[in-house]
Design an enzyme around this catalytic site. Structure first.
Site, PDB file in Angstrom:
ATOM      1  N   ARG A   1       4.500  18.630 -17.158  1.00  0.00           N
ATOM      2  CA  ARG A   1       4.145  17.591 -16.888  1.00  0.00           C
ATOM      3  C   ARG A   1       4.458  16.688 -16.425  1.00  0.00           C
ATOM      4  NH1 ARG A   1       1.693  15.238 -21.221  1.00  0.00           N
ATOM      5  NH2 ARG A   1       0.749  13.263 -20.137  1.00  0.00           N
TER       6      ARG A   1
ATOM      7  N   TYR B   1     -17.753   6.466  -9.705  1.00  0.00           N
ATOM      8  CA  TYR B   1     -18.488   5.834  -8.674  1.00  0.00           C
ATOM      9  C   TYR B   1     -17.812   6.343  -7.384  1.00  0.00           C
ATOM     10  CZ  TYR B   1     -19.234   1.112 -10.807  1.00  0.00           C
ATOM     11  OH  TYR B   1     -19.298   0.146 -11.468  1.00  0.00           O
TER      12      TYR B   1
ATOM     13  N   HIS C   1      -7.093  20.534 -18.891  1.00  0.00           N
ATOM     14  CA  HIS C   1      -5.874  19.650 -18.914  1.00  0.00           C
ATOM     15  C   HIS C   1      -6.359  18.312 -20.895  1.00  0.00           C
ATOM     16  CE1 HIS C   1      -2.117  17.772 -17.425  1.00  0.00           C
ATOM     17  NE2 HIS C   1      -2.472  16.531 -17.464  1.00  0.00           N
TER      18      HIS C   1
END
Length: 746
Positions: free
Chosen positions: A29, A119, A75
């Site tokens: 991580r 967006y 992931h």
């Protein structure tokens, strides 16, 4: 079925589980791999974009698609962490070498967040596609199963530059933190080449090539002499300050223009920096700043601080370095995963790991390419040989019953069942010994390959293939030849992607602020009934004396460099610097005294102000304290000469509160008045002097349910009257009694 209960120590299970969890967080991580300089989330995002073919020269793809695909395949964590990694890799103010080309609102240097992933759009940056992912199809890295073993993902990316140094890294794991500064790509590439030519290069020699960090925000590193130890050990602190210029403007004034900021300031810290400047003005640390404006456009930084006429611009700039984040510290801890475990590395070991990785990549790449060329060579040799006996091959094909029969003849010379025009053709066919791949290529060959020019091209391709085989064999057979290839590749990357250094490395003396002496004047501190305070000079007070006495709850006369002491009903004393209060005109609103000084615990919305005076006056006198429960005492004022902003001024019994704090002089008398109109006048000298931590002694015996409401201090010869049930009581005419008696009824 028999069951067996295994008994073990709970602490051992917890220890093992926590270590396993810690290593999982560290390796999977938070900490980057030294080979490609990427964390797993970054590596998986880039690989997913590679798989989706979101190339730099193709249309953008929605970020939500990339994030969703990455999360579903590689992931299995929150989409926010994947999108954040994608955003950061696109921000050129955070990364020296952005790896993602973002389209849309991807945030700003001032801390504005990126738009939602639905967006924005993204695609791979050219450098990521060519330098980070370019050789993935050449079997240069190992592929491992993904989390559910339905896909394969690369263990590391075949990055050809030391990304760990170029883009840096930061992350917090369990008990570990990594913080690696960014560096200039051109300098790092030169450093790698220098190491390949001299593996015994020292850190000092390496730092002649890579002098220090190169942050995308520029700035000035001020502790050059400390960098050698930092880059030797991988741990230390880099001091960095923003770049500022002093400009002259009209009216004979000057302004400070900040054009570059320290890297740690990016984001919300720019707003905090502006607030800190405002605080310097509000707290009277400087009176030389007239205005602040942020005139930055896009990533072009321009913060303008306009100064008052006659201000010492350099001194103000030094104050900003000392008191704000215009000079900041970047903590270095170059922790990375090396050989499967976390390790803190200096700059030379990082480059060593990278170079070893490059040799491994190069070996696997050219082994793969050599294998491909050898396969091609085999087929080309077969086709050239076939062109020489093409008439025989056509005769075999025409005489065969099926492809299997024709192939057997081409490979093993088996002619049984094939019709030939002559015994010579049959004898020649029996001599054929093509390989399986060659035979298949002959069978797949189209007739247009028999054109003369095509045959010449085939021979040309064969010659080219032989050249490549010789070249690849030479590279794989000599480490020196392989080094030349790697260096040539690095030089090409440097030529295309290197840029000029932005951060200046120097030894800069610590900023020294010359504090101007404060002119000492007499002032009046006015505190109104709403607990707003303001300071005016004495001429202003005298001109407005009548209005000041009507409007103010408390007025304290003192010096402007003094403190005022505020005593409340809860038995606390709060010390406030007069310089912390706004100084100005009589009609100015002032400021809530609760917010005048940071760290002060005063809150006049929850407790009443009983007494206020200057510390200078208090410490040279004695104070009388009186409470509702008739506890009184004298305290030497010097006990209140403390540096703390809030202290306990007296000890109170349960449900008791202070009703009186006053200065008392020798010869004064004290009159106590209760709620049931009992009065007792005593000599002030009969009240014992106690420490501020004491509760005091009883001043008057109160009837059940009665309490003190007022305490009056009368100087010798002073007359004072109070109204009790519509009649006036002259306090100075009361008989002087003994302390701790009942007093008289009025």
């Amino acid at each position: 079925m028999a069951q067996e209960i295994i008994r073990t120590e709970y602490s051992e299970i917890m220890q093992k589980s926590f270590i396993d969890y810690s290593m999982s967080v560290i390796l999977a991580r938070a900490v980057p791999d030294v080979r490609d300089g990427l964390k797993p989330v970054q590596r998986r995002t880039l690989y997913d974009m590679y798989e989706l073919k979101v190339d730099y020269n193709k249309p953008y793809k929605k970020s939500a698609r990339i994030v969703g695909d990455t999360m579903g395949k590689y992931h299995p964590h929150g989409d926010s962490s994947i999108y954040e990694a994608l955003v950061v890799m696109s921000q050129d103010f955070k990364k020296s070498l952005p790896l993602v080309d973002g389209h849309g609102n991807f945030g700003s240097i001032e801390g504005d967040g990126a738009a939602a992933m639905r967006y924005t759009e993204a695609r791979l940056a050219k450098v990521a596609q060519e330098v980070y992912l370019g050789d993935l199809d050449k079997n240069v890295v190992d592929f491992i199963p993904n989390y559910d073993e339905t896909e394969k993902e690369p263990e590391v990316l075949p990055v050809r530059v030391p990304n760990l140094l170029i883009n840096g890294s930061d992350g917090i794991a369990v008990g570990m933190v990594t913080s690696i500064p960014q560096h200039n790509l051109g300098e790092v590439v030169d450093g790698v080449i220098a190491y390949m030519k001299n593996p015994d290069i020292s850190t000092a020699e390496m730092m002649e090539i890579i002098p220090g960090p190169d942050f995308p925000t520029g700035g000035i590193v001020t502790n050059k002499d400390d960098l050698l130890e930092i880059y030797s050990t991988g741990v230390g602190k880099i001091k960095i300050r923003g770049k500022a210029e002093i400009e002259k403007i009209k009216g004979g004034k000057e302004q400070i223009v900040i054009t570059e900021i320290p890297y740690p300031m990016i984001g919300a810290n720019i707003g905090k920096f502006l607030n800190d400047i405002c605080s310097l003005v509000e707290t009277k640390k400087t009176n030389d700043i007239a205005d602040i404006s942020n005139q930055s456009k896009g990533e072009q930084m321009r913060i303008v601080i306009e100064l008052r006429k006659g201000a010492d611009a350099q001194n103000v700039l030094n104050l900003l370095y000392k008191k704000t984040r215009l000079e900041d510290t970047f903590g270095v801890n170059m922790l990375a995963v090396a050989d499967g475990k976390p390790e803190t590395l200096g700059i030379v070991p990082i480059i060593k790991h990278h170079v070893d990785f490059q040799y491994e990549l190069c070996t696997r790449k050219y082994t793969h390419l050599l294998g491909k060329e050898q396969e091609k060579k085999e087929i080309q040799e077969g086709l050239i040989k076939a062109c020489d006996v093409i008439d025989l091959i056509i005769e075999i094909l025409r005489g065969s019953k099926d492809v299997k029969q024709a192939k057997a003849c081409l490979v093993d010379g088996i002619t049984a069942g094939i019709k030939f025009k002559s015994q010579k053709s049959k004898a020649d066919a029996e001599q054929l010994h093509f390989t399986e791949k060659q035979a298949q290529a002959i069978l797949d060959m189209r007739l247009h390959r028999l054109i003369g020019l095509e045959i010449e091209a085939l021979r040309g391709d064969y010659a080219e293939t032989m050249d490549k085989i010789a070249r690849y064999t030479k590279i794989l057979g000599s480490r020196a030849e392989m080094a030349k290839v790697i260096i040539k590749d690095l030089q090409a990357i440097r030529k295309e992607y290197a840029r000029d250094r932005r951060t200046v490395i120097d030894n800069v003396e610590e900023a020294v602020v010359e504090e101007k002496p404060i002119e000492v004047i007499d002032v009046a501190v006015l505190i109104d009934r709403f607990a707003y305070a303001r300071v005016v000079d004495m001429p202003t007070f005298e001109r407005n004396k009548e209005a000041a006495e009507i409007e103010s709850k408390k007025i304290v006369f003192c010096k402007n460099i003094d403190k005022i002491c505020l005593f409340t009903e809860k038995g606390d004393m709060h010390a406030i610097k007069v310089l912390s209060l706004p100084f100005g005109k009589f009609r100015d609103k002032g400021q809530p005294i609760d917010t005048a000084e940071k760290g002060s615990k005063i809150d006049l919305t929850k407790e009443n102000l009983i007494f206020a005076d200057s510390m200078e006056n208090i410490i040279k006198n004695k104070l009388i304290f009186g409470t509702k429960q008739a506890m009184i005492k004298l305290v030497d004022g010097s006990e209140f000469d403390v540096s703390r902003k809030t202290i306990a001024a007296t000890k109170l019994n349960d449900k008791d509160e202070v009703i009186c704090v006053q200065i008392i002089n020798p010869g004064d008398t004290v009159v106590m008045q209760s709620a049931k109109d009992m009065f007792l006048r005593i000599e002030g000298d009969t009240i014992p002097e106690k420490k501020k931590t004491a509760a005091g002694v009883r001043g008057i015996k109160l009837a059940k349910g009665d309490e003190l409401t007022n305490i009056y201090v009368l100087s010798e010869g002073e007359t004072k009257e109070v109204k009790v049930k519509d009649k006036d009581v002259a306090l100075n005419r009361l008989h002087i009694g003994s302390r701790d008696t009942k007093g008289v009824k009025k």
